[in-house]
Design an enzyme around this catalytic site. Structure first.
Site, PDB file in Angstrom:
ATOM      1  N   PHE A   1      87.694 -81.933-113.242  1.00 36.67           N
ATOM      2  CA  PHE A   1      87.461 -80.560-113.726  1.00 36.67           C
ATOM      3  C   PHE A   1      88.766 -79.843-114.082  1.00 36.67           C
ATOM      4  O   PHE A   1      88.977 -78.684-113.724  1.00 36.67           O
ATOM      5  CB  PHE A   1      86.708 -79.730-112.677  1.00 36.67           C
ATOM      6  CG  PHE A   1      85.226 -80.034-112.582  1.00 36.67           C
ATOM      7  CD1 PHE A   1      84.570 -80.815-113.513  1.00 36.67           C
ATOM      8  CD2 PHE A   1      84.482 -79.515-111.530  1.00 36.67           C
ATOM      9  CE1 PHE A   1      83.209 -81.070-113.426  1.00 36.67           C
ATOM     10  CE2 PHE A   1      83.108 -79.760-111.424  1.00 36.67           C
ATOM     11  CZ  PHE A   1      82.482 -80.546-112.377  1.00 36.67           C
TER      12      PHE A   1
ATOM     13  N   ASN B   1      86.857 -91.977-116.585  1.00 35.72           N
ATOM     14  CA  ASN B   1      87.706 -90.810-116.377  1.00 35.72           C
ATOM     15  C   ASN B   1      87.602 -90.338-114.932  1.00 35.72           C
ATOM     16  O   ASN B   1      86.577 -90.501-114.282  1.00 35.72           O
ATOM     17  CB  ASN B   1      87.322 -89.675-117.342  1.00 35.72           C
ATOM     18  CG  ASN B   1      86.246 -88.762-116.783  1.00 35.72           C
ATOM     19  OD1 ASN B   1      86.527 -87.853-115.987  1.00 35.72           O
ATOM     20  ND2 ASN B   1      84.997 -89.005-117.179  1.00 35.72           N
TER      21      ASN B   1
ATOM     22  N   SER C   1      79.357 -84.803-111.318  1.00 35.35           N
ATOM     23  CA  SER C   1      80.634 -85.450-111.578  1.00 35.35           C
ATOM     24  C   SER C   1      81.083 -86.199-110.328  1.00 35.35           C
ATOM     25  O   SER C   1      81.041 -85.647-109.226  1.00 35.35           O
ATOM     26  CB  SER C   1      81.698 -84.410-111.955  1.00 35.35           C
ATOM     27  OG  SER C   1      82.976 -85.020-111.978  1.00 35.35           O
TER      28      SER C   1
ATOM     29  N   ASN D   1      84.120 -86.968-109.692  1.00 38.36           N
ATOM     30  CA  ASN D   1      85.564 -86.798-109.574  1.00 38.36           C
ATOM     31  C   ASN D   1      86.005 -85.581-108.774  1.00 38.36           C
ATOM     32  O   ASN D   1      87.191 -85.305-108.666  1.00 38.36           O
ATOM     33  CB  ASN D   1      86.178 -86.740-110.978  1.00 38.36           C
ATOM     34  CG  ASN D   1      85.882 -87.998-111.762  1.00 38.36           C
ATOM     35  OD1 ASN D   1      85.975 -89.099-111.235  1.00 38.36           O
ATOM     36  ND2 ASN D   1      85.496 -87.835-113.017  1.00 38.36           N
ATOM     37  N   THR D   2      85.049 -84.826-108.245  1.00 35.18           N
ATOM     38  CA  THR D   2      85.360 -83.715-107.338  1.00 35.18           C
ATOM     39  C   THR D   2      84.730 -84.025-105.986  1.00 35.18           C
ATOM     40  O   THR D   2      83.520 -84.232-105.892  1.00 35.18           O
ATOM     41  CB  THR D   2      84.814 -82.385-107.882  1.00 35.18           C
ATOM     42  OG1 THR D   2      85.483 -82.076-109.111  1.00 35.18           O
ATOM     43  CG2 THR D   2      85.043 -81.258-106.897  1.00 35.18           C
TER      44      THR D   2
ATOM     45  N   LYS E   1      72.500 -81.029-114.554  1.00 37.55           N
ATOM     46  CA  LYS E   1      73.002 -82.345-114.962  1.00 37.55           C
ATOM     47  C   LYS E   1      73.099 -83.246-113.747  1.00 37.55           C
ATOM     48  O   LYS E   1      73.770 -82.913-112.765  1.00 37.55           O
ATOM     49  CB  LYS E   1      74.368 -82.227-115.634  1.00 37.55           C
ATOM     50  CG  LYS E   1      74.827 -83.515-116.318  1.00 37.55           C
ATOM     51  CD  LYS E   1      76.031 -83.266-117.200  1.00 37.55           C
ATOM     52  CE  LYS E   1      76.362 -84.504-118.028  1.00 37.55           C
ATOM     53  NZ  LYS E   1      77.486 -84.229-118.965  1.00 37.55           N
TER      54      LYS E   1
ATOM     55  N   ASN F   1      74.923 -87.969-116.178  1.00 35.33           N
ATOM     56  CA  ASN F   1      76.380 -87.957-116.176  1.00 35.33           C
ATOM     57  C   ASN F   1      76.894 -89.394-116.091  1.00 35.33           C
ATOM     58  O   ASN F   1      76.150 -90.342-116.273  1.00 35.33           O
ATOM     59  CB  ASN F   1      76.880 -87.121-114.981  1.00 35.33           C
ATOM     60  CG  ASN F   1      78.219 -86.459-115.244  1.00 35.33           C
ATOM     61  OD1 ASN F   1      79.089 -87.011-115.915  1.00 35.33           O
ATOM     62  ND2 ASN F   1      78.404 -85.256-114.712  1.00 35.33           N
TER      63      ASN F   1
END
Length: 352
Positions: free
Chosen positions: A114, A110, A172, A174-175, A210, A239
């Site tokens: 967020f 993915n 994450s 993705n940011t 995390k 994660n």
């Protein structure tokens, strides 16, 4: 898994993954999913940083991002639920498509970024919950924020009175630049800011960190040192990963975080390494690739005090929760452990 759930999963797998996920939330809201209720026993009941869990198997953040299905999820057999990530302002996330099934690998990639309804809407939903057990919130930062570290404290200030625990998510992929906050100095400052905000709440609540699985030994040393220095309450390990080793699916080169079965060994080694460094000073929550009671028990034996699932539910359905929880109890009993806590880390050395 019963016949109806199996047929439902097959139908969902014919749809776009993100659309299928949206339908799964609708199915929960309509009561069309397995609901065995809380699953517990004296052997399964455990304490996590002051939280009294009926069992140690939780739902990871990302499944119910916007706290839309708390009541039905609380009846699915989980010992605790984590929603979010929530950011100060609503944001749409990254362009679609941004979720990919890797069925051959029992995995997913993915790059959501967020996407969520924002902290105010999520707080309102959290405030409406009743008898939903232990519910926590994954704290996030807006993509365009000029002070991402401050965003985490902002979300906690808004939502803190409505949750049982909070997770600082700096892992994450993705940011942009979010993982930079895992560096020792930046992480220490961020966590201190979040903990200062917690001290202003009317009640204390555990704050977890995390982390990513893609950390080297020196970075793990720093994480352990910062965790002990700041006084956070536990670490969620781990994660998603950027690693693509050994994948066979056609989607294996998609950008984003990889979750599911291929992450199991990598995340478990990080878990065991942190367990050795912390040596019981902080509880660890094991996440990554858990798809069976055997794997759940392996995480506990490697050092996890509690666990979280997500991607395995895509392939095993919600009935997998009951299978894992009941199977875990059988394994604890087989090996003579009267409690989950007694089994934590007893085979950690096998992963070091």
């Amino acid at each position: 898994m019963n016949v109806l759930e199996n047929l439902g999963l097959k139908a969902l797998h014919k749809l776009d993954p993100e659309a299928a996920h949206g339908l799964s939330i609708k199915a929960l809201q309509l009561g069309l999913t397995p609901a065995p209720g809380p699953i517990t026993s004296p052997r399964l009941r455990t304490n996590l940083a002051g939280l009294d869990l009926p069992n140690p198997v939780g739902l990871a953040a990302g499944f119910d991002k916007n706290a839309q299905a708390l009541s039905p999820l609380s009846k699915a057999g989980f010992g605790f639920i984590e929603v979010g990530a929530a950011t100060p302002r609503p944001q749409p996330g990254n362009p679609k498509p941004r979720l990919f099934r890797l069925s051959e690998d029992r995995a997913a990639i993915n790059r959501f970024g967020f996407n969520n309804d924002g902290m105010e809407v999520i707080t309102a939903r959290l405030n409406k919950r009743s008898s939903c057990g232990i519910v926590g919130l994954n704290l996030g930062a807006n993509k365009d924020s000029t002070d991402k570290a401050r965003d985490f404290a902002t979300v906690l200030k808004q939502c803190g009175e409505s949750i049982d625990f909070a997770t600082v998510n700096v892992s994450s992929p993705n940011t942009e630049k979010l993982r930079d906050l895992q560096g020792k100095a930046a992480l220490s400052a961020l966590l201190k800011g979040v903990l200062e905000t917690r001290s202003d709440l009317s009640r204390s609540l555990p704050v977890f960190l995390k982390i990513a699985p893609d950390l080297n030994e020196a970075e793990l040393d720093d994480i352990a040192a910062v965790a002990l220095e700041t006084g956070i309450d536990g670490i969620i390990t781990t994660n998603t990963t950027l690693d693509r080793t050994g994948l066979s699916s056609a989607h294996r080169e998609e950008k984003g975080g990889l979750s599911g079965a291929p992450l199991f060994e990598k995340s478990t080694r990080v878990l065991a390494g942190l367990s050795q460094r912390l040596d019981g000073a902080l509880p660890l929550i094991g996440v990554g690739g858990i798809g069976s009671a055997d794997q759940a028990y392996t995480k506990i034996a490697a050092g996890a005090s509690a666990l979280q699932l997500y991607t395995a539910l895509v392939y095993g359905g919600l009935s997998l929760v009951q299978e894992i929880v009941t199977g875990l109890e059988q394994q604890l009993k087989r090996d003579g452990f009267e409690t989950v806590a007694a089994a934590v880390g007893h085979k950690r050395g096998e992963w070091l």
